[in-house]
Design a protein around this motif. Structure first.
Motif, PDB file in Angstrom:
ATOM      1  N   SER A  32      41.476  49.679  69.345  1.00  6.13           N
ATOM      2  CA  SER A  32      41.852  49.307  67.979  1.00  6.13           C
ATOM      3  C   SER A  32      43.235  48.675  67.885  1.00  6.13           C
ATOM      4  O   SER A  32      43.460  47.798  67.057  1.00  6.13           O
ATOM      5  N   GLY A  33      44.160  49.120  68.725  1.00  7.27           N
ATOM      6  CA  GLY A  33      45.501  48.539  68.703  1.00  7.27           C
ATOM      7  C   GLY A  33      45.482  47.055  69.031  1.00  7.27           C
ATOM      8  O   GLY A  33      46.244  46.274  68.463  1.00  7.27           O
ATOM      9  N   ALA A  34      44.585  46.656  69.926  1.00  2.00           N
ATOM     10  CA  ALA A  34      44.462  45.240  70.274  1.00  2.00           C
ATOM     11  C   ALA A  34      43.758  44.457  69.159  1.00  2.00           C
ATOM     12  O   ALA A  34      44.089  43.299  68.905  1.00  2.00           O
ATOM     13  N   LEU A  35      42.798  45.104  68.506  1.00  5.18           N
ATOM     14  CA  LEU A  35      42.077  44.431  67.417  1.00  5.18           C
ATOM     15  C   LEU A  35      42.914  44.302  66.155  1.00  5.18           C
ATOM     16  O   LEU A  35      42.789  43.322  65.422  1.00  5.18           O
ATOM     17  N   PHE A  36      43.753  45.317  65.902  1.00  6.57           N
ATOM     18  CA  PHE A  36      44.495  45.369  64.645  1.00  6.57           C
ATOM     19  C   PHE A  36      45.990  45.544  64.880  1.00  6.57           C
ATOM     20  O   PHE A  36      46.575  46.569  64.519  1.00  6.57           O
ATOM     21  N   PRO A  37      46.637  44.543  65.461  1.00  5.72           N
ATOM     22  CA  PRO A  37      48.085  44.658  65.647  1.00  5.72           C
ATOM     23  C   PRO A  37      48.812  44.688  64.300  1.00  5.72           C
ATOM     24  O   PRO A  37      48.292  44.205  63.289  1.00  5.72           O
ATOM     25  N   VAL A  38      49.988  45.252  64.308  1.00  9.34           N
ATOM     26  CA  VAL A  38      50.771  45.402  63.077  1.00  9.34           C
ATOM     27  C   VAL A  38      50.953  44.058  62.375  1.00  9.34           C
ATOM     28  O   VAL A  38      50.835  43.970  61.148  1.00  9.34           O
ATOM     29  N   ALA A  39      51.227  43.008  63.119  1.00  9.01           N
ATOM     30  CA  ALA A  39      51.441  41.690  62.506  1.00  9.01           C
ATOM     31  C   ALA A  39      50.202  41.222  61.742  1.00  9.01           C
ATOM     32  O   ALA A  39      50.321  40.637  60.655  1.00  9.01           O
ATOM     33  N   LEU A  40      49.035  41.478  62.274  1.00  5.60           N
ATOM     34  CA  LEU A  40      47.790  41.101  61.595  1.00  5.60           C
ATOM     35  C   LEU A  40      47.607  41.931  60.328  1.00  5.60           C
ATOM     36  O   LEU A  40      47.275  41.390  59.268  1.00  5.60           O
ATOM     37  N   LEU A  41      47.825  43.232  60.431  1.00  7.77           N
ATOM     38  CA  LEU A  41      47.675  44.099  59.263  1.00  7.77           C
ATOM     39  C   LEU A  41      48.641  43.691  58.155  1.00  7.77           C
ATOM     40  O   LEU A  41      48.257  43.592  56.981  1.00  7.77           O
ATOM     41  N   THR A  42      49.882  43.437  58.525  1.00  8.00           N
ATOM     42  CA  THR A  42      50.901  43.058  57.544  1.00  8.00           C
ATOM     43  C   THR A  42      50.561  41.723  56.880  1.00  8.00           C
ATOM     44  O   THR A  42      50.620  41.592  55.647  1.00  8.00           O
ATOM     45  N   ALA A  43      50.205  40.742  57.676  1.00  5.65           N
ATOM     46  CA  ALA A  43      49.872  39.422  57.130  1.00  5.65           C
ATOM     47  C   ALA A  43      48.647  39.493  56.220  1.00  5.65           C
ATOM     48  O   ALA A  43      48.624  38.888  55.136  1.00  5.65           O
ATOM     49  N   THR A  44      47.645  40.242  56.637  1.00 10.95           N
ATOM     50  CA  THR A  44      46.438  40.373  55.820  1.00 10.95           C
ATOM     51  C   THR A  44      46.748  41.108  54.528  1.00 10.95           C
ATOM     52  O   THR A  44      46.283  40.715  53.452  1.00 10.95           O
ATOM     53  N   ASP A  45      47.557  42.174  54.603  1.00  8.87           N
ATOM     54  CA  ASP A  45      47.954  42.890  53.390  1.00  8.87           C
ATOM     55  C   ASP A  45      48.701  41.981  52.414  1.00  8.87           C
ATOM     56  O   ASP A  45      48.487  42.054  51.198  1.00  8.87           O
ATOM     57  N   ASP A  46      49.564  41.130  52.934  1.00 14.22           N
ATOM     58  CA  ASP A  46      50.297  40.199  52.070  1.00 14.22           C
ATOM     59  C   ASP A  46      49.335  39.270  51.333  1.00 14.22           C
ATOM     60  O   ASP A  46      49.487  39.020  50.131  1.00 14.22           O
ATOM     61  N   VAL A  47      48.349  38.764  52.044  1.00 12.10           N
ATOM     62  CA  VAL A  47      47.360  37.873  51.431  1.00 12.10           C
ATOM     63  C   VAL A  47      46.551  38.629  50.373  1.00 12.10           C
ATOM     64  O   VAL A  47      46.330  38.126  49.264  1.00 12.10           O
ATOM     65  N   LEU A  48      46.126  39.838  50.709  1.00 14.50           N
ATOM     66  CA  LEU A  48      45.309  40.608  49.772  1.00 14.50           C
ATOM     67  C   LEU A  48      46.112  41.034  48.545  1.00 14.50           C
ATOM     68  O   LEU A  48      45.571  41.083  47.436  1.00 14.50           O
ATOM     69  N   ALA A  49      47.393  41.311  48.706  1.00 19.55           N
ATOM     70  CA  ALA A  49      48.236  41.651  47.559  1.00 19.55           C
ATOM     71  C   ALA A  49      48.335  40.468  46.593  1.00 19.55           C
ATOM     72  O   ALA A  49      48.244  40.641  45.363  1.00 19.55           O
ATOM     73  N   ALA A  50      48.504  39.273  47.127  1.00 19.30           N
ATOM     74  CA  ALA A  50      48.552  38.074  46.284  1.00 19.30           C
ATOM     75  C   ALA A  50      47.208  37.864  45.584  1.00 19.30           C
ATOM     76  O   ALA A  50      47.163  37.506  44.399  1.00 19.30           O
ATOM     77  N   PHE A  51      46.136  38.089  46.309  1.00 19.40           N
ATOM     78  CA  PHE A  51      44.792  37.979  45.725  1.00 19.40           C
ATOM     79  C   PHE A  51      44.624  38.962  44.570  1.00 19.40           C
ATOM     80  O   PHE A  51      44.125  38.600  43.503  1.00 19.40           O
ATOM     81  N   GLU A  52      45.051  40.193  44.775  1.00 19.67           N
ATOM     82  CA  GLU A  52      44.938  41.206  43.724  1.00 19.67           C
ATOM     83  C   GLU A  52      45.715  40.787  42.470  1.00 19.67           C
ATOM     84  O   GLU A  52      45.235  40.976  41.346  1.00 19.67           O
ATOM     85  N   THR A  53      46.878  40.205  42.669  1.00 20.55           N
ATOM     86  CA  THR A  53      47.667  39.710  41.539  1.00 20.55           C
ATOM     87  C   THR A  53      46.923  38.586  40.826  1.00 20.55           C
ATOM     88  O   THR A  53      46.860  38.560  39.589  1.00 20.55           O
ATOM     89  N   ASP A  54      46.350  37.672  41.608  1.00 12.08           N
ATOM     90  CA  ASP A  54      45.590  36.565  41.025  1.00 12.08           C
ATOM     91  C   ASP A  54      44.373  37.067  40.246  1.00 12.08           C
ATOM     92  O   ASP A  54      44.067  36.573  39.162  1.00 12.08           O
ATOM     93  N   VAL A  55      43.672  38.049  40.798  1.00  2.69           N
ATOM     94  CA  VAL A  55      42.491  38.595  40.127  1.00  2.69           C
ATOM     95  C   VAL A  55      42.901  39.256  38.813  1.00  2.69           C
ATOM     96  O   VAL A  55      42.258  39.065  37.777  1.00  2.69           O
ATOM     97  N   ALA A  56      43.978  40.017  38.839  1.00  5.99           N
ATOM     98  CA  ALA A  56      44.454  40.686  37.626  1.00  5.99           C
ATOM     99  C   ALA A  56      44.836  39.682  36.546  1.00  5.99           C
ATOM    100  O   ALA A  56      44.684  39.953  35.351  1.00  5.99           O
TER     101      ALA A  56
END
Length: 134
Positions: A32-56
């Motif tokens: 899992s560490g290779a599949l989900f490195p911190v940089a990927l999790l952080t970048a994806t979270d940033d995108v999803l946070a912006a999406f959530e704001t847009d949806v709201a």
């Protein structure tokens, strides 16, 4: 808002770390560490946070073009994350979670995704397809 895919991925990481610590999983079998490195999790979270704001910000009874604009933005940003991780960020299970999250988030905001996709001549689960590279 539905549960983010990144939360699911972090749960996998924690479960795997616990299994390694308990001795029920060999460290060399922990992937899992290779599949989900911190940089990927952080970048994806940033995108999803912006999406959530847009949806709201869509409000009640948004126009199809407004909803599709929100979907296009999140998909294009996820494409960038995917590309930044050697086009290996999102495999089949991750893609399915991301698409379900986008759909579920829209539904939670009151968007009738089935009606929207029908009006657009799309299948029920094709709302991301025209922009998605992952």
């Amino acid at each position: 808002m539905p549960k983010r895919p990144t939360d699911v991925w972090r749960e996998h990481l924690a479960e795997e770390a616990a299994a390694v610590a308990a001795g029920t999983l060999a460290p060399e079998d922990a992937y899992s560490g290779a599949l989900f490195p911190v940089a990927l999790l952080t970048a994806t979270d940033d995108v999803l946070a912006a999406f959530e704001t847009d949806v709201a910000a869509l409000g009640a009874s948004p126009a199809d073009d407004d909803v599709l604009g929100v979907v296009e933005r999140v998909v294009l940003e996820l494409n960038r994350v995917h590309e930044a991780h050697d086009e290996a960020a999102y495999e089949t299970e991750e893609r399915e979670l991301l698409c379900a999250y986008i759909d579920d988030s829209l539904v939670a905001a009151g968007v009738d995704v089935a009606a929207l996709t029908e009006r657009q001549g799309l299948g029920r689960h094709e709302i991301t397809d025209r922009w998605r590279d992952w």
